[in-house]
Design a protein around this motif. Structure first.
Motif, PDB file in Angstrom:
ATOM      1  N   MET A   1      -3.137   5.117   8.949  1.00 10.87           N
ATOM      2  CA  MET A   1      -2.954   3.701   8.609  1.00 10.87           C
ATOM      3  C   MET A   1      -1.749   3.128   9.332  1.00 10.87           C
ATOM      4  SD  MET A   1      -3.765   4.174   4.532  1.00 10.87           S
ATOM      5  CE  MET A   1      -2.980   2.629   4.059  1.00 10.87           C
TER       6      MET A   1
ATOM      7  N   ARG B   1       0.832  -1.210   0.000  1.00  9.14           N
ATOM      8  CA  ARG B   1       0.000   0.000   0.000  1.00  9.14           C
ATOM      9  C   ARG B   1       0.864   1.257   0.000  1.00  9.14           C
ATOM     10  NH1 ARG B   1      -5.191  -1.404   0.480  1.00  9.14           N
ATOM     11  NH2 ARG B   1      -5.670  -3.452   1.374  1.00  9.14           N
TER      12      ARG B   1
ATOM     13  N   ILE C   1     -11.552  12.257   8.310  1.00  9.78           N
ATOM     14  CA  ILE C   1     -12.066  11.028   7.714  1.00  9.78           C
ATOM     15  C   ILE C   1     -13.457  11.243   7.127  1.00  9.78           C
ATOM     16  CG2 ILE C   1     -12.816   8.665   8.215  1.00  9.78           C
ATOM     17  CD1 ILE C   1     -10.616   8.653  10.433  1.00  9.78           C
TER      18      ILE C   1
ATOM     19  N   LEU D   1     -12.079  13.174   3.560  1.00 11.67           N
ATOM     20  CA  LEU D   1     -11.784  12.021   2.709  1.00 11.67           C
ATOM     21  C   LEU D   1     -13.054  11.388   2.142  1.00 11.67           C
ATOM     22  CD1 LEU D   1      -9.733  10.016   1.533  1.00 11.67           C
ATOM     23  CD2 LEU D   1      -9.990   8.674   3.627  1.00 11.67           C
TER      24      LEU D   1
ATOM     25  N   ILE E   1      -3.816  10.687   6.160  1.00 14.50           N
ATOM     26  CA  ILE E   1      -4.502   9.391   6.120  1.00 14.50           C
ATOM     27  C   ILE E   1      -3.491   8.251   6.189  1.00 14.50           C
ATOM     28  CG2 ILE E   1      -5.889   7.832   4.690  1.00 14.50           C
ATOM     29  CD1 ILE E   1      -7.500  10.051   6.052  1.00 14.50           C
ATOM     30  N   PHE E   2      -2.368   8.396   5.513  1.00 11.08           N
ATOM     31  CA  PHE E   2      -1.367   7.332   5.586  1.00 11.08           C
ATOM     32  C   PHE E   2      -0.794   7.211   6.998  1.00 11.08           C
ATOM     33  CE2 PHE E   2       2.902   5.496   5.038  1.00 11.08           C
ATOM     34  CZ  PHE E   2       2.526   4.279   4.494  1.00 11.08           C
TER      35      PHE E   2
ATOM     36  N   TYR F   1      -8.799   6.567  -0.383  1.00  5.79           N
ATOM     37  CA  TYR F   1      -9.875   5.990   0.428  1.00  5.79           C
ATOM     38  C   TYR F   1      -9.839   4.466   0.359  1.00  5.79           C
ATOM     39  CZ  TYR F   1     -14.128   4.039   2.035  1.00  5.79           C
ATOM     40  OH  TYR F   1     -14.999   3.223   2.715  1.00  5.79           O
TER      41      TYR F   1
ATOM     42  N   HIS G   1      -7.374   2.469  -0.042  1.00 11.09           N
ATOM     43  CA  HIS G   1      -6.286   1.952   0.787  1.00 11.09           C
ATOM     44  C   HIS G   1      -6.597   2.104   2.275  1.00 11.09           C
ATOM     45  CE1 HIS G   1      -3.258   0.630  -2.043  1.00 11.09           C
ATOM     46  NE2 HIS G   1      -3.472   1.703  -2.789  1.00 11.09           N
ATOM     47  N   TRP G   2      -7.232   3.204   2.635  1.00  3.86           N
ATOM     48  CA  TRP G   2      -7.648   3.399   4.035  1.00  3.86           C
ATOM     49  C   TRP G   2      -8.584   2.277   4.462  1.00  3.86           C
ATOM     50  CZ3 TRP G   2      -7.753   5.154   8.805  1.00  3.86           C
ATOM     51  CH2 TRP G   2      -8.974   5.323   9.486  1.00  3.86           C
ATOM     52  N   GLU G   3      -9.617   2.036   3.679  1.00  4.04           N
ATOM     53  CA  GLU G   3     -10.582   0.991   4.010  1.00  4.04           C
ATOM     54  C   GLU G   3      -9.928  -0.392   4.000  1.00  4.04           C
ATOM     55  OE1 GLU G   3     -14.098  -1.219   1.669  1.00  4.04           O
ATOM     56  OE2 GLU G   3     -14.526   0.898   2.038  1.00  4.04           O
TER      57      GLU G   3
ATOM     58  N   HIS H   1      -3.445  13.151   1.908  1.00  2.58           N
ATOM     59  CA  HIS H   1      -2.722  11.896   1.659  1.00  2.58           C
ATOM     60  C   HIS H   1      -1.815  11.550   2.845  1.00  2.58           C
ATOM     61  CE1 HIS H   1      -0.389   9.129  -1.146  1.00  2.58           C
ATOM     62  NE2 HIS H   1       0.428   9.249  -0.109  1.00  2.58           N
TER      63      HIS H   1
ATOM     64  N   TYR I   1      -7.269   8.656  17.592  1.00  2.00           N
ATOM     65  CA  TYR I   1      -7.824   8.944  16.267  1.00  2.00           C
ATOM     66  C   TYR I   1      -8.907  10.028  16.301  1.00  2.00           C
ATOM     67  CZ  TYR I   1      -5.661   4.389  15.436  1.00  2.00           C
ATOM     68  OH  TYR I   1      -4.772   3.343  15.355  1.00  2.00           O
TER      69      TYR I   1
END
Length: 222
Positions: free
Chosen positions: A197, A20, A159, A163, A193-194, A51, A53-55, A190, A152
């Motif tokens: 993760m 990812r 989120i 996003l 969000i990464f 999104y 990749h987040w999910e 980007h 979070y």
């Protein structure tokens, strides 16, 4: 994927994050190097894939963790209550839907007797995102795997209203001008969000190594 040891869990998490990270890096680079109309297209595609990749990362890593705990051979009574809830999910749903005392009593007895039953599940069927991994669903996933989500909370607006909202607008064919997005804003989203993760993957790894799945850590389990 069968995960039986903590090393196999870590390898699965590392592999999940590695591919990812590679693809997301390529997407970010594409946004930065594209010109004119191609940049607009790259940004739109970037949000949609970010999104995805987040999910995907949250769902898969949470599933790996449940599979690992399931493979440990522990009883429900040795584990935190969220794992018993997972084990008895469908029985608990029946409890809520039924008005019959006989059914309620049978389910209560099943709960009582489950403490000595091995926690064995099909982990692939548990984590649900409904293709809409917002903060509410994320909190439910964290509750399912028994992890704290305080770190979070400050990112829930990112989120939900950044996003997901922009991803949904893109999915419905909105033009970039209506999304309030440019290269700088995309890269900011980007990177944040990464980082979420990565935070999640590290948290799951730590939970496994520190045996946070146990109801209590004693010399018997250490």
């Amino acid at each position: 994927m069968k995960i039986r040891t903590i090393n196999e869990l870590q390898d699965a998490i590392d592999s999940e994050m590695a591919w990812r990270k590679r693809e997301l890096s390529a997407i970010r680079s594409n946004v930065s190097t594209a010109r004119n109309f191609a940049k607009n297209t790259a940004i739109r595609a970037g949000i949609a894939l970010l999104y995805a990749h987040w999910e995907g990362a949250i769902k898969n890593i949470a599933t790996y963790y449940l599979g690992y705990v399931s493979a440990l051979g522990l009883t429900c009574g040795q584990l935190k209550s969220n794992f018993l809830a997972v084990k008895l999910k469908y029985s608990l749903q029946s409890f809520e839907k039924s008005n019959k005392t006989t059914i309620h009593t049978a389910i209560v007895n099943k709960v009582i007797n489950s403490y000595d039953i091995e926690f064995k599940i099909s982990a692939e069927d548990i984590i649900k995102t409904n293709s809409n991994l917002n903060s509410e669903i994320f909190m439910e996933i964290m509750a399912t795997i028994g992890l704290d989500c305080d770190e979070y909370e400050s990112s829930y607006r990112l989120i939900d209203t950044v996003l997901l909202q922009k991803r949904n607008m893109i999915a419905h064919g909105e033009r970039l001008e209506l999304l309030d997005l440019d290269e700088t804003r995309y890269c900011e989203i980007h990177d944040k969000i990464f980082r979420l993760m990565q935070l999640f993957s590290n948290q799951v790894s730590n939970a496994a190594s520190q045996k946070q799945y146990l109801l209590k850590i004693s010399n018997e389990y250490v």
